[in-house]
Scaffold this motif. Structure first.
Motif, PDB file in Angstrom:
ATOM      1  N   PHE A 109      -2.873  -8.354   6.175  1.00  0.00           N
ATOM      2  CA  PHE A 109      -3.511  -9.659   6.367  1.00  0.00           C
ATOM      3  C   PHE A 109      -3.623 -10.425   5.055  1.00  0.00           C
ATOM      4  CE2 PHE A 109      -5.299  -6.624   9.452  1.00  0.00           C
ATOM      5  CZ  PHE A 109      -4.873  -7.217  10.624  1.00  0.00           C
ATOM      6  N   PRO A 110      -2.533 -11.073   4.641  1.00  0.00           N
ATOM      7  CA  PRO A 110      -2.551 -11.810   3.369  1.00  0.00           C
ATOM      8  C   PRO A 110      -3.652 -12.868   3.324  1.00  0.00           C
ATOM      9  CG  PRO A 110      -0.325 -11.657   4.230  1.00  0.00           C
ATOM     10  CD  PRO A 110      -1.228 -11.137   5.290  1.00  0.00           C
ATOM     11  N   SER A 111      -4.042 -13.400   4.472  1.00  0.00           N
ATOM     12  CA  SER A 111      -5.025 -14.491   4.441  1.00  0.00           C
ATOM     13  C   SER A 111      -6.387 -14.008   3.947  1.00  0.00           C
ATOM     14  CB  SER A 111      -5.140 -15.144   5.809  1.00  0.00           C
ATOM     15  OG  SER A 111      -5.414 -14.166   6.764  1.00  0.00           O
ATOM     16  N   LEU A 112      -6.668 -12.703   4.071  1.00  0.00           N
ATOM     17  CA  LEU A 112      -7.922 -12.194   3.519  1.00  0.00           C
ATOM     18  C   LEU A 112      -8.010 -12.496   2.031  1.00  0.00           C
ATOM     19  CD1 LEU A 112      -8.467  -8.662   5.089  1.00  0.00           C
ATOM     20  CD2 LEU A 112      -9.959 -10.657   5.261  1.00  0.00           C
ATOM     21  N   THR A 113      -6.869 -12.385   1.353  1.00  0.00           N
ATOM     22  CA  THR A 113      -6.826 -12.656  -0.080  1.00  0.00           C
ATOM     23  C   THR A 113      -6.769 -14.153  -0.335  1.00  0.00           C
ATOM     24  OG1 THR A 113      -5.593 -10.609  -0.322  1.00  0.00           O
ATOM     25  CG2 THR A 113      -5.550 -12.123  -2.188  1.00  0.00           C
ATOM     26  N   LEU A 114      -6.041 -14.869   0.519  1.00  0.00           N
ATOM     27  CA  LEU A 114      -5.662 -16.234   0.170  1.00  0.00           C
ATOM     28  C   LEU A 114      -6.599 -17.312   0.699  1.00  0.00           C
ATOM     29  CD1 LEU A 114      -1.841 -15.790   0.701  1.00  0.00           C
ATOM     30  CD2 LEU A 114      -3.029 -16.013  -1.470  1.00  0.00           C
ATOM     31  N   GLU A 146       3.699 -19.477  -4.922  1.00  0.00           N
ATOM     32  CA  GLU A 146       2.448 -19.271  -5.650  1.00  0.00           C
ATOM     33  C   GLU A 146       1.505 -18.344  -4.887  1.00  0.00           C
ATOM     34  OE1 GLU A 146      -0.303 -22.463  -6.138  1.00  0.00           O
ATOM     35  OE2 GLU A 146      -1.016 -21.656  -8.043  1.00  0.00           O
ATOM     36  N   GLU A 147       1.419 -18.562  -3.562  1.00  0.00           N
ATOM     37  CA  GLU A 147       0.540 -17.707  -2.770  1.00  0.00           C
ATOM     38  C   GLU A 147       1.028 -16.268  -2.797  1.00  0.00           C
ATOM     39  OE1 GLU A 147      -0.148 -19.168   1.155  1.00  0.00           O
ATOM     40  OE2 GLU A 147      -1.619 -20.626   0.413  1.00  0.00           O
ATOM     41  N   PHE A 148       2.359 -16.116  -2.780  1.00  0.00           N
ATOM     42  CA  PHE A 148       2.890 -14.760  -2.851  1.00  0.00           C
ATOM     43  C   PHE A 148       2.460 -14.092  -4.150  1.00  0.00           C
ATOM     44  CE2 PHE A 148       5.976 -11.926  -4.697  1.00  0.00           C
ATOM     45  CZ  PHE A 148       5.916 -10.894  -3.763  1.00  0.00           C
ATOM     46  N   ALA A 149       2.575 -14.843  -5.269  1.00  0.00           N
ATOM     47  CA  ALA A 149       2.232 -14.270  -6.571  1.00  0.00           C
ATOM     48  C   ALA A 149       0.763 -13.855  -6.620  1.00  0.00           C
ATOM     49  CB  ALA A 149       2.540 -15.258  -7.689  1.00  0.00           C
TER      50      ALA A 149
END
Ligand code: NA
Ligand code: NA
Lengths: 176, 319, 440
Positions: free
Chosen positions: C428-433, C365-368
């Motif tokens: 940095f995916p965590s910026l989005t997540l 889900e986080e990937f999507a």
């Protein structure tokens, strides 16, 4: 002569655009009423039955009703990058070709929509909740589709006239 | 020699595409020794909205389609007998019954196509947030998404507020509390991730489930007629009540997976007792009566259709 | 020719027709019908499909928000809301170097917080901010470019039409996607303002000067923004608290904006008619393109080009990150000639299955969510990349004296800032997540 036709078609397309806009306002109001009914359901209120299908039918009518105005006002997006330097006459000539194609497509759309409407009528298809015949919605859309074809036909004439006698300023895509 | 295009509205990994259509394609390709090649286009890839699928087969846009009959309300009135409350037992037997029912009573509604399989999904049940539903009274004031026009009417009759929204809108609407739950079979809870969104699932202590919906896997008549006789025989061998039963069994298998997932996630699975179910059936009776009257208005024999449907479901379930 | 070759050849032919000044939607429609007929060897499929395709495209429930957002843009202009937003931003930063352009970007961001359409945002804010920037002595290139770029905030900051479509195509939760888009959207606004300040540093002649506004004026301007704030709270609050769906939120926003316009006296007979006519022109333009894209996409699917190329990429056995980068580069290239809505509709069904099968070290889900936000940005870059950039057209058509080539040149630094932002969000995916993780 052409001025008269231009004026008449502008007026009629304008009416259609206004009718479409009014339907959008009605959709907006209906959605707000429906949300209110759903939220206040503990007061015994209820959402508008068939709200989703009303939005769908209304939006379809509005968009079909907008197409003639868009065509009349040269609203479709084109890329002016390369032909711009060739001056208004060449561009008007290109417009003749693209308006002929546009007319063909508009006639095709209206013709197929008509057949689709006859299908929906013959097979007694209805909407889910309100169960009104689906061909009514097609018929409403049909009015816009026919006017779109008529306006396209006129724009061939208009661009032909502009090829022979270019306007001062080159016609360009616009978004008002 | 021949390439057939199959078009349908779900992704490849969904229950029917993965467990019924793909095996069907493999069977047809191998039994024809590769002379029939089938291209499978999932997720409406070739364009149009799901309600257009049936006409895509009829008009020859593609050769074969799979769709929900309820997507075109009013078009298949006789088949609605199978959507009436408390008719379905399991999907396999009910699908076989449904195919036989259409062949005997409703073939004129399918003129222009060759139905390969007419099937149903497993019994639908209530998936609700909060304490859930154990009695008729619990339905009061619940906002539930209704799947078919008949169930939508039933929900209103039972005291709930039926919300008509497209299936893909359901998860978000449930998670935000726009609606309290939905009425769907176990199988559909998987793609919608319903077990994460609701706390309870309510089924009935009865051989018959609340409702089902009907589907068709159909071929363009011209595409079929154009096949040489030996290839026609391959298609014939892969159509009819037995094929319908295979489609139904795929639904049953995935229903079991959905139910297991709900159990594992710690959700409460409620069962409405036999006596209480009788009250529900009584409350649903007017829906059946209304439907019969509606069919009679259309010049059809509503009562005969209901009787035929029930008899076929009973005989096929007892098999 | 094989089906696949028809699919491949359609791309240069489409480009040729577009450069010959055929309307984009028309070119896609014509090639789509002709191509489907060639691939299937019969005119039957294309013609039969058109019996319901046009109606079903125009009656698509999730697309109904597009005309509503466009109408909302019109009402916002009539109600003075866009002017109020711009005034408020301008009194604070207008005196700085490049300040009026920064104010235009900030006002676009503010309007984007209630409106989910980039074109509506660009058109609405352009009407107010473009004359102001010209009056303050800003160059044609900078003033049109910063508004075209600022307009993309309409979609980068939730609510967002493209995210709604993405959520439907990939079966994701729309509210979570909106949440994930917040920080990247604010980064976008900040990035554009930074770009403006660098732009005027290197090209000092492109910006004029304005006096600093006194605090009394600033406070008055801020107070003037309250209707926008009220609608923002109603729309965003309503979506997150579950009173209505994001799709219904468009109607709530349009209704609120309409009421404000009515109250401010902007919706007399003439005002109403004018807003309907403008909505008609832009809605007709957008949906004719959506229709063309739908027909063309159907043809591409018939030709099996998307399916085969997806299988080809999957068969290469490349590293996930390389595949992701290739896909993003594809989007940037396609974005030069295609419109964002049709691009999403065309590519997500192909690319999403490919990338979601790869391992990026994120739960599915986080990937999507993450992939959706990154795609959203690269697709929105398409709105400002020449030669086909809808926002560039919209803004440029408001200033007939500025050649399109100047707007094209002016927008380059903004495109660079977009690409930089994509790189940061990919790394940095965590910026989005983090917002989604924190709130759930
Ligand atoms: Na927005
Ligand atoms: Na572009």
């Amino acid at each position: 002569m052409r001025q008269t036709v231009e004026k008449a078609l502008t007026t009629v397309s304008g009416w259609f655009a206004i009718a479409g806009g009014a339907v959008l306002v009605a959709i907006t109001a209906m959605t707000v009423v429906s949300i209110t009914g759903r939220e206040l359901n503990w007061l015994g209120l209820a959402p508008v039955p068939g709200d989703y299908e009303l939005v769908e039918a209304g939006t379809a009518f509005a968009i079909f009703a907008f197409l003639p105005w868009c065509q009349m006002k040269r609203g479709h997006v084109t890329v002016d990058l390369f032909l711009a330097r060739f001056g208004p006459r060449v561009n008007a000539a290109v417009d003749v070709v693209s308006n002929i194609l546009m007319t063909a497509v508009a006639v095709l759309i209206a013709w197929r929509l008509w057949l689709g409407m006859l299908d929906k009528k013959a097979y007694h298809e209805t909407t889910f909740i309100l169960q009104f015949p689906l061909w009514w919605a097609y018929a409403a859309a049909m009015t816009g589709a026919v006017l779109f074809a008529v306006v396209c036909l006129y724009t061939i004439w208009r661009s032909l006239a502009e090829t022979l006698q270019p306007p001062r300023q080159s016609p360009q895509h616009q978004e008002s | 020699d021949v390439t057939l295009r199959v078009h349908q509205f779900l992704p490849l990994q969904a229950a029917i595409p993965a467990r019924a259509i793909t095996p069907w394609i493999e069977a047809v390709e191998s039994q024809s020794n590769g002379r029939i090649k089938v291209e499978h286009y999932p997720s409406m890839q070739l364009g149009g909205a799901p309600p257009a699928l049936y006409d895509q087969a009829k008009d020859g846009v593609v050769d074969i389609i799979w769709t929900v009959l309820g997507y075109t309300p009013g078009r298949f009135p006789r088949t609605e007998a199978f959507e009436l409350p408390f008719l379905v037992t399991n999907a396999e037997a009910t699908s076989r019954a449904f195919h036989e029912f259409v062949e005997a009573n409703a073939m004129e509604e399918f003129a222009g196509v060759k139905p390969l399989a007419l099937h149903v999904h497993g019994p639908g049940l209530l998936h609700v947030k909060g304490d859930g539903v154990t009695t008729l009274e619990d339905m009061q004031g619940l906002k539930l998404r209704g799947p078919t026009r008949i169930v939508t009417r039933l929900l209103d009759k039972l005291g709930a507020t039926a919300i008509g929204m497209p299936v893909p809108a359901v998860p978000e609407a449930v998670s935000k509390g726009v609606i309290d739950g939905a009425v769907i079979p176990w199988e559909v809870t998987l793609p919608l991730k319903m077990t994460e969104l609701v706390n309870t699932h309510t089924k009935f202590d009865d051989p018959r489930g609340l409702y089902t919906a009907t589907f068709v896997f159909a071929m363009n008549q011209g595409s079929y007629d154009a096949l040489p006789d030996d290839l026609k025989a391959v298609i014939d061998a892969n159509s009819g009540p037995d094929t319908a039963a295979l489609f139904g069994r795929a639904m049953d298998e995935v229903d079991a997976i959905g139910e297991k997932k709900a159990e594992e996630s710690g959700n409460t699975i409620l069962t409405i007792s036999a006596e209480e179910t009788a009250r529900w059936k009584e409350a649903a009776d007017p829906i059946v009566a209304e439907w019969i009257a509606e069919m009679n208005d259309k010049g059809l024999d509503g009562q005969a259709l209901v009787d035929a449907a029930r008899a076929l479901v009973d005989s096929n379930t007892a098999r | 020719m094989t089906s696949l070759e028809y699919g491949l050849w359609s791309i240069p032919v489409l480009l040729l027709l577009i450069f010959l000044r055929l309307p984009i939607g028309l070119a896609m429609f014509v090639i789509g019908v002709a191509g489907t007929s060639l691939v299937t060897g019969s005119t039957v499929p294309a013609l039969a499909q058109l019996k319901s395709l046009v109606y079903s495209t125009f009656s698509n429930y999730s697309l109904s928000i597009v005309p509503l957002f466009l109408l909302m843009g019109q009402f916002a202009t009539r109600g003075g809301m866009s002017r109020a937003l711009f005034r408020a931003a301008e009194t604070f930063v207008g005196h700085r170097r490049g300040g009026v352009a920064m104010a235009a970007v900030a006002a676009c961001g503010g309007f984007g917080a209630i409106c989910g359409s980039s074109l509506a945002t660009a058109a609405t804010m352009g009407q107010v901010a473009l004359p102001e920037m010209r009056r303050a002595g800003y160059s044609g290139a900078l003033s049109t470019a910063c508004l075209a770029a600022g307009g993309t905030l309409g979609i980068l900051i939730p609510p967002s039409v493209v995210l709604v479509i993405y959520a439907i195509l990939t079966e994701q939760n729309i509210a979570k996607l909106f949440m994930a888009a917040f920080v990247p959207g604010i980064l976008a606004a900040a990035g554009y303002m930074l770009t403006v300040s660098l732009y005027v540093r290197f090209r000092p002649d492109s910006a004029g000067h304005r006096e600093r506004a006194p605090w009394s004026e600033r406070v008055a301007a801020l107070v003037g923004v309250w209707p926008v704030l009220l609608i923002f709270i109603a729309v965003i609050g309503g979506i997150y608290s579950g009173v209505f769906t994001p799709t219904e939120g468009a109607a709530v926003g349009a209704a609120g904006t309409g009421l404000v316009a009515l109250w401010k006296g902007g919706l007399d007979r003439k005002g109403l008619v004018d807003s309907f006519l403008s909505t008609a022109a832009s809605t007709g333009m957008i949906f004719f393109i959506v229709l063309g894209a739908t027909v063309y996409n159907g043809f591409l699917a018939f030709s099996q080009l998307p399916q085969q190329s997806a299988a080809y990429v999957a068969g290469l056995g490349l590293s996930p990150w390389l595949v992701l980068i290739l896909i993003l580069v594809c989007y940037l290239i396609f974005g030069c000639i295609m419109d964002s809505l049709s691009m999403i509709l065309l590519t997500i069904p192909i690319f999403f299955p490919i990338v979601s099968a790869l391992d990026f070290g994120l739960p599915p889900e986080e990937f999507a969510l993450w992939f959706g936000i990154i795609v959203l940005i690269v697709v929105e870059v398409g709105l400002i990349t020449p030669p086909v950039g809808m926002n560039l057209f919209v803004i440029n058509s408001m200033a007939p004296d500025i050649p399109l080539s100047q707007t094209f040149r002016g927008v380059m630094p903004f495109i660079a800032s977009d690409i930089l932002r994509v790189a940061i969000l990919v790394l940095f995916p965590s910026l989005t997540l983090f917002l989604v993780r924190w709130l759930h």
